[in-house]
Write a protein that holds these residues in place. Structure first.
Motif, mmCIF file in Angstrom:
data_model
loop_
_atom_site.group_PDB
_atom_site.id
_atom_site.type_symbol
_atom_site.label_atom_id
_atom_site.label_comp_id
_atom_site.label_asym_id
_atom_site.label_seq_id
_atom_site.Cartn_x
_atom_site.Cartn_y
_atom_site.Cartn_z
ATOM 1 N N LYS A 10 6.610 7.651 0.862
ATOM 2 C CA LYS A 10 5.990 6.383 1.256
ATOM 3 C C LYS A 10 6.676 5.801 2.488
ATOM 4 O O LYS A 10 6.038 5.215 3.357
ATOM 5 N N ALA A 11 7.994 5.950 2.545
ATOM 6 C CA ALA A 11 8.773 5.316 3.610
ATOM 7 C C ALA A 11 8.789 6.111 4.904
ATOM 8 O O ALA A 11 9.325 5.635 5.916
ATOM 9 N N ASN A 12 8.221 7.316 4.895
ATOM 10 C CA ASN A 12 8.291 8.150 6.092
ATOM 11 C C ASN A 12 7.785 7.402 7.322
ATOM 12 O O ASN A 12 6.752 6.746 7.296
ATOM 13 N N ARG A 13 8.572 7.506 8.412
ATOM 14 C CA ARG A 13 8.312 6.861 9.703
ATOM 15 C C ARG A 13 8.528 5.353 9.646
ATOM 16 O O ARG A 13 8.090 4.612 10.527
ATOM 17 N N GLY A 14 9.234 4.924 8.592
ATOM 18 C CA GLY A 14 9.537 3.508 8.470
ATOM 19 C C GLY A 14 10.901 3.285 7.858
ATOM 20 O O GLY A 14 11.915 3.771 8.373
ATOM 21 N N ASP A 69 10.358 17.712 6.241
ATOM 22 C CA ASP A 69 10.985 16.806 7.208
ATOM 23 C C ASP A 69 10.514 15.364 7.006
ATOM 24 O O ASP A 69 9.336 15.108 6.714
ATOM 25 N N ILE A 70 11.442 14.457 7.182
ATOM 26 C CA ILE A 70 11.125 13.027 7.119
ATOM 27 C C ILE A 70 11.796 12.317 8.290
ATOM 28 O O ILE A 70 12.744 12.827 8.901
ATOM 29 N N ASP A 71 11.290 11.153 8.612
ATOM 30 C CA ASP A 71 11.861 10.320 9.675
ATOM 31 C C ASP A 71 11.842 8.890 9.180
ATOM 32 O O ASP A 71 10.782 8.246 9.142
ATOM 33 N N LEU A 72 12.986 8.404 8.744
ATOM 34 C CA LEU A 72 13.027 7.044 8.217
ATOM 35 C C LEU A 72 14.424 6.452 8.346
ATOM 36 O O LEU A 72 15.404 7.158 8.596
ATOM 37 N N ALA A 100 0.814 -1.217 0.000
ATOM 38 C CA ALA A 100 0.000 0.000 0.000
ATOM 39 C C ALA A 100 0.848 1.268 0.000
ATOM 40 O O ALA A 100 0.303 2.377 -0.068
ATOM 41 N N GLY A 101 2.162 1.125 0.077
ATOM 42 C CA GLY A 101 3.034 2.298 0.079
ATOM 43 C C GLY A 101 2.949 3.096 1.355
ATOM 44 O O GLY A 101 2.971 4.331 1.327
ATOM 45 N N ARG A 102 2.856 2.405 2.497
ATOM 46 C CA ARG A 102 2.789 3.084 3.795
ATOM 47 C C ARG A 102 3.923 2.596 4.689
ATOM 48 O O ARG A 102 3.958 1.435 5.089
ATOM 49 N N GLY A 103 4.860 3.480 4.984
ATOM 50 C CA GLY A 103 5.920 3.146 5.929
ATOM 51 C C GLY A 103 7.062 2.342 5.359
ATOM 52 O O GLY A 103 8.056 2.098 6.048
#
Length: 691
Positions: free
Chosen positions: A301-305, A341-344, A252-255
Motif C-alpha cells: 500500500k505504501a509503495n512510492r509513498g 522492489d519497493i520505493d518508500l 484507500a490504501g494508496r501511497g
C-alpha cells in the motif's frame, strides 16, 4: 458572511469536475516517456517527492538569541483565517531541521535512502503528529504534482497457459519506467536527463533513473503479451499498457501504509507483504501464480509513498526481518514469490523505554545499524509553548484572560527543565533559565554560557509534562466553571486536580515535585498581574522616560562623566546611583552583577548605534522589568489593587479610575478577569507579607 447560494454550489461542482478530468486522464506508455522528456518530475523517488513537498511549502530563516535555525512552514499549517491548525508544531525547529536534513540526504541518494527514520521522544511530543502532517501532505501534494502507474488493458479474452488474463491497474502502483527492458533503459534515461536535469534552468532537481523492476503481476502480464506478439516488446506495451494517474490516499490504501503492533500471538508478517487469495487457486491452479496473490500488505500500500510504524520497537522479530530488507535493499519477499522492489519512506516512532531495550539487545545490532534516530523532545521555549496551548482555543466562545496560557505553559516548562549547574551561573533559578531559553538576557549570561547550558542538559525535554495535560486542563476549566471567561487561576486549579489523580505519574516524589511547581507558576502569575497594573498606571511614555533617564545615567557612569540636569542644562551632577540601583533591584540584579549589566547595556547601545538604531526597553526584558517594577513600587501606596479590580475605587479620583480601567481593558482584562486577579493577587501579597 458567506451566503448559501446556488453559485457557491455551482463553483464546487465545477471544481470537482475539473479535478475528476485531471485525475482520470491517461496516456500511452510512449506518450508518458515524451512527457518525461519535457518534465521528469513525476518519476522522482518517494524521498525526492517528500523533500520537494516540505521545502516547497516555504522556508523561513530565523535568527535566534543563541543560534540561528530554519523553520519549515509545512509543519505549521494554517486555516483559512491564518490561524494555526490543531496539528501545527511549535518549538521543534531543531529536530525538524535534522529530520528534513536526513530526507534531503536520502533524496540525493547518498545513503540515507536505505535507512529507516525513528522518531524518539516522550509521550505527547508530537511524533505521531509529524507523521500525520507528512501523510496528509502527501495526499494534497499528489493532487498538484501527479503520480502515474501502469494500467493493463485489452486483456479480456486472452489466456496464458490456458488461464484467462484480466484488465487491471498495478496493485503496487509502481513507476511505469519499470516497463523498460534492461538492455534499453540507460539510453532512454540518458535522453530524459539530457533534456531535463542537465539543462540550465530545469525544474528537475534530481537525475531520472529506473530503480527496480516490475512487480510479479505486471511482469507476468508483460511476459505473456511478449510471447503472444512473438517477442515484440514495443507492440505489447503499445497495445496493452495505459499510464494512469493516481492519488495518494491513506483511507484507500494508496501511497500510505500504517502498521501498529497487535497482540503478540496474532502478529503475522503477511500484514506487511500481502497474502495468497485462496479462492483464486481453484481458477489458476497454483498458489505460486502471481494472479492469486493479493499485494495489499502495508508495504505494498505504501509503495512510492510512506509507511508509518507506530510503536515500532514493539514489533515481533519476524517483522523486523521484513523491515530490515525493505530498508536496506528496497525489496519485500511476498510468500511464494521472488523479491519485489519497493520505493518508500519508512518512519517509525517510539518512546524512551523501548529505545533503551533496543540499545541493550545485542541481537538488534542490524536494526540499530540501519536506523536514523531523531529525538523529538518537548518544547523548551515559553513563547512556543503558549502557541501549543492556544491550539484548539482560537475560536473559543469564552473570553481568555491574560496570562492564562502563559501560566500553564510556564508550569509545564518547569517540569521539563534540569536544575542549573553551578558553572552555568551561581544562583540561577529554573524560571531564569526558562527566560534565557526564551531569548531574554540576564547579567553574566553570555551567549556562550547559555549554549553550554543547553548542550550540558542533553535529556532536557525528554521528561516532564505532556502538552496534552495542559490542553485538557484548559478545556476542563472552560467546561466546568460557569463563568464567561477562562482565567489562569482556574487552569492551575484544574492542573492541580489532574496531578493528584494522574495515572501517568508513577512516583510519589515526582507528583509532589510537580505540585510544588504550581506555586512557582502562581508566583510568576502574581508578578505578571502586578506588572500589568504598573503598565496601566504609567503607560509606555513613562516607561520610556525612565529608560532614557536610566541609560543616560549608566552611560555617564561607564564613561566617568557627569549627567546634565534637565531643569538646568548648565548644571551637571554625578550619575544617580540610587536611581540606577532602584531599577536594578526590581530587575533582580545583584550588586555584584550590576557593573556587568551596565557595561553590557552600553555595548548593545553602541552596536545598535553603528547600525543607525537605538536601544529600546521593549527589547530588553530585564530592563523593562526593572523600570515597571520601580514605577509600581512608587505608586502602590496610592492604589489598592483589590479596589482597582473590583471597581470599588472611591479612594481614587474619578478621572484616574476610568484611565486605569481602560488601560487594563486594553491589556485584555474584562470585569471578571479583574475580580479574579484582584482576589488571587491580594492573597499572594498577603502570603508574601506573612513570610
Amino acid at each position: 458572511m458567506v451566503e448559501l447560494e446556488d453559485k457557491l454550489f455551482e463553483q464546487i461542482g465545477a471544481d470537482s469536475r475539473e479535478e475528476y478530468a485531471q485525475i482520470t486522464k491517461d496516456m500511452g506508455f510512449f506518450e508518458y516517456l515524451r512527457m518525461l522528456h519535457t518534465d521528469a518530475r513525476p518519476a522522482r523517488t518517494s524521498f525526492q517527492r517528500m523533500c520537494d513537498m516540505i521545502e516547497g511549502a516555504g522556508i523561513t530563516k530565523v535568527q535566534g538569541a543563541y543560534e540561528d535555525f530554519v523553520r519549515y512552514e509545512f509543519f505549521t499549517p494554517m486555516d483559512a483565517n491564518q490561524n494555526p491548525t490543531g496539528d501545527a508544531l511549535f518549538g521543534l525547529e531543531k529536530p525538524l531541521m535534522k529530520l528534513v536534513g536526513k530526507i534531503r540526504n536520502a533524496a540525493t541518494e547518498r545513503g540515507a535512502e536505505r535507512r529507516l527514520i525513528l522518531l524518539h521522544g516522550p509521550v505527547g511530543s508530537a511524533k505521531s503528529t509529524i507523521a500525520k502532517l507528512i501523510k496528509r501532505g502527501l495526499e494534497r501534494y499528489s493532487r498538484t504534482d501527479p503520480l502515474y502507474t501502469i494500467s493493463w488493458t485489452g486483456l479480456e479474452g486472452r489466456e496464458f497457459d490456458g488461464k484467462a488474463l484480466h484488465n487491471m491497474v498495478c496493485e503496487m502502483r509502481e513507476e511505469p519506467l519499470h516497463l523498460l527492458p534492461e538492455e534499453g533503459r540507460q539510453a532512454v534515461i540518458d535522453a530524459i536527463n539530457s533534456n531535463n536535469w542537465l539543462k540550465e534552468g530545469s525544474a528537475m532537481k534530481y537525475p531520472a533513473a529506473v530503480r527496480g523492476n516490475l512487480c510479479p503481476q505486471c511482469s507476468f502480464n508483460l511476459e505473456a503479451l511478449i510471447g503472444e506478439y512473438k517477442g515484440d516488446w514495443k507492440k505489447a506495451v503499445e497495445q496493452h499498457v495505459r499510464v494512469v494517474r493516481w492519488l495518494v490516499s491513506e483511507k484507500a490504501g494508496r501511497g500510505i501504509g500504517t502498521f501498529q503492533p497487535k497482540d503478540e500471538k496474532n502478529q503475522d508478517s503477511t500484514d506487511l507483504t500481502g497474502d495468497i487469495n485462496f479462492r483464486r487457486i481453484a481458477e489458476y491452479g497454483s498458489d505460486s501464480d502471481p494472479r492469486v496473490f493479493n499485494f495489499d500488505g502495508e508495504f505494498c500500500k505504501a509503495n512510492r509513498g510512506l509507511i508509518e510504524f507506530i510503536e515500532m520497537l514493539k514489533l515481533e522479530t519476524a517483522f523486523l526481518y521484513d523491515l530490515l530488507e525493505a530498508t536496506q535493499d528496497k525489496v519485500i519477499k511476498p510468500k511464494k514469490f521472488a523479491k519485489t522492489d519497493i520505493d518508500l519512506v519508512i518512519i517509525g516512532h517510539t518512546n524512551p523505554p523501548d529505545l533503551r531495550k533496543l540499545q541493550s539487545d545485542e541481537f538488534m545490532e542490524a536494526l540499530r545499524d540501519r536506523t536514523i534516530k531523531i529525538d523529538i523532545p518537548y518544547n523548551l521555549r515559553l513563547k512556543e509553548e503558549v502557541n501549543v496551548c492556544k491550539k484548539g482555543f482560537v475560536h473559543d466562545i469564552k473570553h481568555i484572560a491574560p496570562h492564562t496560557f502563559e501560566a500553564a505553559a510556564l508550569w509545564a516548562l518547569l517540569t521539563r527543565m534540569e536544575t542549573p549547574k553551578e558553572d552555568h551561573g551561581k544562583g540561577l533559578t529554573l524560571r531564569q533559565k526558562i527566560s534565557l531559553y526564551d531569548g531574554q538576557q540576564l547579567p553574566d549570561m553570555t551567549a556562550d554560557v547559555v549554549r553550554k547550558m543547553m548542550k550540558d542538559a542533553e535529556k532536557e525535554g525528554l521528561f516532564g509534562i505532556s502538552p496534552r495535560m495542559l490542553q485538557d486542563a484548559i478545556g476542563d476549566a472552560a467546561a466546568m466553571y460557569d463563568e464567561p471567561c477562562i482565567n489562569p487561576y482556574m487552569v492551575l486549579t484544574m492542573i492541580e486536580e489532574r496531578l493528584k489523580h494522574s495515572v501517568g505519574i508513577d512516583k510519589p516524589e515526582t507528583r509532589l515535585q510537580y505540585l510544588s511547581l504550581i506555586d512557582e507558576a502562581k508566583t510568576a502569575l502574581s508578578e505578571w498581574v502586578q506588572r500589568d497594573v504598573s503598565k496601566a498606571q504609567c503607560g509606555p511614555e513613562q516607561v520610556e522616560r525612565y529608560a532614557k533617564r536610566y541609560l543616560e545615567n549608566v552611560s555617564a557612569w561607564v564613561s566617568g562623566e557627569l549627567v546634565e540636569v534637565p531643569e538646568d542644562p548648565l548644571r551637571k551632577v554625578p550619575p544617580n546611583e540610587r536611581f540606577m540601583k532602584a531599577i536594578e533591584d526590581q530587575a533582580e540584579i545583584t550588586p555584584a552583577h550590576s557593573k556587568d549589566f551596565r557595561k553590557n547595556l552600553m555595548q548593545i547601545k553602541g552596536t545598535l548605534a553603528s547600525k543607525g538604531k537605538q536601544i529600546s526597553v521593549a527589547d530588553n526584558e530585564t530592563l523593562r522589568k526593572g523600570i515597571e517594577g520601580l514605577i509600581f513600587e512608587e505608586n502602590k501606596n496610592n492604589l489598592n489593587l483589590n479596589d482597582l479590580f473590583t471597581g470599588n475605587l472611591d479612594s481614587i479620583k474619578a478621572g484616574k479610575k476610568k484611565e486605569l480601567i481602560k488601560a487594563l481593558e486594553d491589556l485584555g482584562y474584562c470585569e471578571h478577569c479583574m475580580k479574579a486577579a484582584a482576589m488571587h493577587s491580594q492573597d499572594k501579597m498577603g502570603q508574601a507579607a506573612e513570610n
